[in-house]
Design a protein around this motif. Sequence first.
Motif, PDB file in Angstrom:
ATOM      1  N   ILE B  14      39.206 -14.225 -39.672  1.00  0.00           N
ATOM      2  CA  ILE B  14      39.130 -14.081 -38.219  1.00  0.00           C
ATOM      3  C   ILE B  14      39.144 -12.603 -37.839  1.00  0.00           C
ATOM      4  O   ILE B  14      38.352 -12.155 -37.007  1.00  0.00           O
ATOM      5  CB  ILE B  14      40.282 -14.862 -37.532  1.00  0.00           C
ATOM      6  N   ILE B  16      38.124 -10.073 -39.658  1.00  0.00           N
ATOM      7  CA  ILE B  16      36.846  -9.443 -40.014  1.00  0.00           C
ATOM      8  C   ILE B  16      35.758  -9.827 -39.009  1.00  0.00           C
ATOM      9  O   ILE B  16      34.995  -8.979 -38.553  1.00  0.00           O
ATOM     10  CB  ILE B  16      36.415  -9.839 -41.443  1.00  0.00           C
ATOM     11  N   ILE B  17      35.725 -11.123 -38.634  1.00  0.00           N
ATOM     12  CA  ILE B  17      34.682 -11.559 -37.695  1.00  0.00           C
ATOM     13  C   ILE B  17      34.810 -10.791 -36.381  1.00  0.00           C
ATOM     14  O   ILE B  17      33.825 -10.309 -35.829  1.00  0.00           O
ATOM     15  CB  ILE B  17      34.768 -13.089 -37.461  1.00  0.00           C
ATOM     16  N   TYR B  18      36.063 -10.637 -35.904  1.00  0.00           N
ATOM     17  CA  TYR B  18      36.217  -9.939 -34.622  1.00  0.00           C
ATOM     18  C   TYR B  18      35.941  -8.449 -34.745  1.00  0.00           C
ATOM     19  O   TYR B  18      35.337  -7.850 -33.844  1.00  0.00           O
ATOM     20  CB  TYR B  18      37.594 -10.219 -34.020  1.00  0.00           C
ATOM     21  N   LEU B  19      36.347  -7.824 -35.868  1.00  0.00           N
ATOM     22  CA  LEU B  19      36.006  -6.411 -36.067  1.00  0.00           C
ATOM     23  C   LEU B  19      34.495  -6.225 -36.065  1.00  0.00           C
ATOM     24  O   LEU B  19      33.965  -5.283 -35.469  1.00  0.00           O
ATOM     25  CB  LEU B  19      36.577  -5.909 -37.403  1.00  0.00           C
ATOM     26  N   PHE B  20      33.810  -7.158 -36.724  1.00  0.00           N
ATOM     27  CA  PHE B  20      32.345  -7.125 -36.786  1.00  0.00           C
ATOM     28  C   PHE B  20      31.753  -7.189 -35.382  1.00  0.00           C
ATOM     29  O   PHE B  20      30.923  -6.357 -35.002  1.00  0.00           O
ATOM     30  CB  PHE B  20      31.883  -8.322 -37.626  1.00  0.00           C
ATOM     31  N   ILE B  21      32.244  -8.168 -34.590  1.00  0.00           N
ATOM     32  CA  ILE B  21      31.715  -8.329 -33.229  1.00  0.00           C
ATOM     33  C   ILE B  21      31.987  -7.070 -32.409  1.00  0.00           C
ATOM     34  O   ILE B  21      31.097  -6.541 -31.733  1.00  0.00           O
ATOM     35  CB  ILE B  21      32.340  -9.564 -32.550  1.00  0.00           C
ATOM     36  N   PHE B  22      33.215  -6.528 -32.510  1.00  0.00           N
ATOM     37  CA  PHE B  22      33.530  -5.372 -31.681  1.00  0.00           C
ATOM     38  C   PHE B  22      32.775  -4.137 -32.141  1.00  0.00           C
ATOM     39  O   PHE B  22      32.370  -3.320 -31.305  1.00  0.00           O
ATOM     40  CB  PHE B  22      35.035  -5.116 -31.660  1.00  0.00           C
ATOM     41  N   SER B  23      32.537  -3.993 -33.443  1.00  0.00           N
ATOM     42  CA  SER B  23      31.776  -2.813 -33.864  1.00  0.00           C
ATOM     43  C   SER B  23      30.343  -2.905 -33.363  1.00  0.00           C
ATOM     44  O   SER B  23      29.753  -1.893 -32.974  1.00  0.00           O
ATOM     45  CB  SER B  23      31.828  -2.651 -35.382  1.00  0.00           C
ATOM     46  N   ILE B  24      29.787  -4.130 -33.323  1.00  0.00           N
ATOM     47  CA  ILE B  24      28.420  -4.261 -32.801  1.00  0.00           C
ATOM     48  C   ILE B  24      28.393  -3.998 -31.303  1.00  0.00           C
ATOM     49  O   ILE B  24      27.518  -3.284 -30.794  1.00  0.00           O
ATOM     50  CB  ILE B  24      27.841  -5.646 -33.145  1.00  0.00           C
TER      51      ILE B  24
END
Lengths: 412, 143
Positions: B14, B16-24
């Motif tokens: 969870i 990692i998924i949110y870090l991914f979304i926020f970095s995008i």
Amino acid sequence: MFNNVSNKTPRNLLFIFEVLTLFLLLVNQWDNIEKTVYYIWIALILVIYISNYILNRISNGDNYIFLLVTMLMSIGIIMIYRIDSNLGFKQLLWFIVAIIAFYFTYFLMKYIRGWKNWGKLYIILSYILFLLTFLLGTRKYGAINWISIGGFSFQLAEITKLLLIFILASYYSKPDMFKDNKYSDYIVMAIVYSFIGLLFLQRDLGTAVIFFGIYAVIQFIYEGKRKNILYNIGLFAVGGTIGYALFDHVKIRVQTWINPWLYIDNKGYQITQSLFAIAEGGFFGSGIGLGYPEYIPLAYTDFIFSAICEEMGAFTGIGIIMLFMILVYRGLKIALNQNDKFFRILAIGVSTLFGIQSIIIIGGVIKVLPLTGITLPFVSYGGSSILSSFIALGILQISSEDMGFKEEEYSE
Amino acid sequence: MYNLISILFKYVFIIIIYLFIFSIIRLIYLDIKSISPVALEASAYLKLINRRDSIPYKIEEYYSIDGELIIGRRSDNDVYLNDPFVSKKHLKIVEDEGEYYLEDLDSANGTFINKEKVEDVVKLSNGDIIRVGSIEFLFVDRG
């Protein structure tokens, strides 16, 4: 923390995510390791990483959509593999085929010109695909929309969806498609409604709604005669009501949507199981492999969202919805930046397709909308669905590039 | 053993998924912030062909051409490229009665239009690709 985000960050996060899933699988199967699965999984991870790297170099267009989609499919593949390892293995192979199809579409659209001139060809092709479905189709889960060739099942409507976008794009970017016919707008409307009617006969209600949605959005943006939009909405309302009154399978969908608990022993079973699973998962889920997604019917295709919510938590579910929102936003941004009208309409059509399809199925499994059997793009199991979604993504990728001045060169 | 790792991993996934979304989202935000609407008003402009995030110094996506435009390494030029292969004053684009001309200002490494080296003054036409050092611009004339 986010001040030093570079364009490598999401790519690396995705890579870590995939390596961790591989590690989890390794721990799970410690006693009985199937080597081919690992080789293919590692190959897929490398293909994704290298693709995200190469796309930055070869395409001067958008570099987020492929990242978003590969994240979605990584979440999906863990879940499918966990539910049924055979299907998961097939899905891994499908993804590799689909990524090849993505590049194939990208280069085909890049180097062949004149896609906008072949409107009639797309129409004829669509009817041929419908005819094939009726001749060779087999009934699966209540809908006659599958044909099998050499052991593989295909849903031809997945391809027709893309052809519809091409038909509308070539019509609205070159309205002289039907010579100087005054009634060309009605001809297009008749063609789209004949598609919707045929899908209705195949009992493929979800796809019928997608077709209507794409047509309604593109028409709303580009139709010169604003009256036609009202005709379209009116026709759909009347058609929907008649469909509800005449056909039992439409009635059942609505009844089980309004109150599935009355029919929990048969018709409403799917929805109630899905709701139980989502509730069971809570915010953080039960952990992969520790829940009971096998109690949800069709957990690997239509109900994959509930299975993910159960084992990976509602936060992952919200994450998936956010990923789709960003994907659709990028698609519309691409359309705004595109100077060539044909490619602009393609971008709008493809992002509408992703948006509507995910809204319909996620809404269906959480009982916000009546349930219709369609796949969640990029996440669900299904060869034809994955393939057509990646072809659509290839179209979106090419639409994000600067076509305007090359097109001018071509037309001279 | 597996159960423990699986429970631990669900939080990691969870995060990692949110870090991914926020970095995008962060990258998209930076992307939107840097779009300048100036170029859309001018009748002729230069559009950067290179990926902007692959260039290690500050550069705009669009440069509008108002009468005269000088490209060079010094920071008092209209377009300032902090690149060792770019001369202090590298080239000049001038407008004359609706036509645009590119003049190389005796640069050390030369200017290339559509892969041909510019010797003196060259008339620009819509769609020309101008290369300075490692940077490529597309010349767009909407006039």
